[in-house]
Write an enzyme that holds these catalytic residues in place. Structure first.
Site: not given
Length: 156
Positions: A45-47
């Site tokens: 999700v951070c990516t």
């Protein structure tokens, strides 16, 4: 720890980015700044969150906005991750030491976990907080919502 509120002065910071450059909020006076916080690098999700900023970089520029990514990961990690996910324009800053200090100033540090909330905070051209949204850790922020706020069609 209290979440920063709309209308407050944004705390200044100087952090190192993925290109070993010092970045200060005061560098961007006269522009809006999106402070886009992700808990930790190397997670899906951070990516996706950081790639959404990269993919919309020109749109941010057209809205007189500088997008910045943040997490508590150290600079070497940020450098490798930025290269791995092919960030060419987006600066991602390391709030590593003192650990999470900037996240704490904005009221989004998760002391029990040692990292920040997933959050988007928009600072206006005069250094005031104009929008704050904290997301569940597993939720990808809606880039269109952020762009809508920046274009003036939504305010929270």
């Amino acid at each position: 720890m209290k979440l920063i509120s709309v209308g407050e002065n944004a705390p200044n910071f100087t952090l190192t980015d993925n290109n070993d450059q010092y970045v200060s909020l005061t560098n961007f006076q006269g522009k809006k700044v999106l402070l886009s916080w992700h808990p930790l690098a190397w997670t899906p999700v951070c990516t996706d969150q950081m790639r959404a900023l990269e993919n919309n970089f020109q749109t941010f520029q057209s809205l007189n906005t500088v997008p910045l990514g943040f997490s508590v990961d150290p600079v070497p990690c940020k450098k490798l991750w930025a290269a791995a996910i092919q960030l060419k324009q987006l600066q991602i800053l390391a709030d590593f030491w003192p650990h999470g200090q900037v996240a704490k100033q904005y009221g989004i540090f998760r002391e029990q976990d040692g990292y920040s909330e997933r959050a988007n905070i928009i600072v206006d051209e005069n250094g005031k907080i104009m929008w704050v949204k904290v997301y569940p850790s597993a939720q990808l922020p809606d880039i269109n919502e952020v762009l809508s706020v920046l274009s003036g069609s939504t305010r929270k």
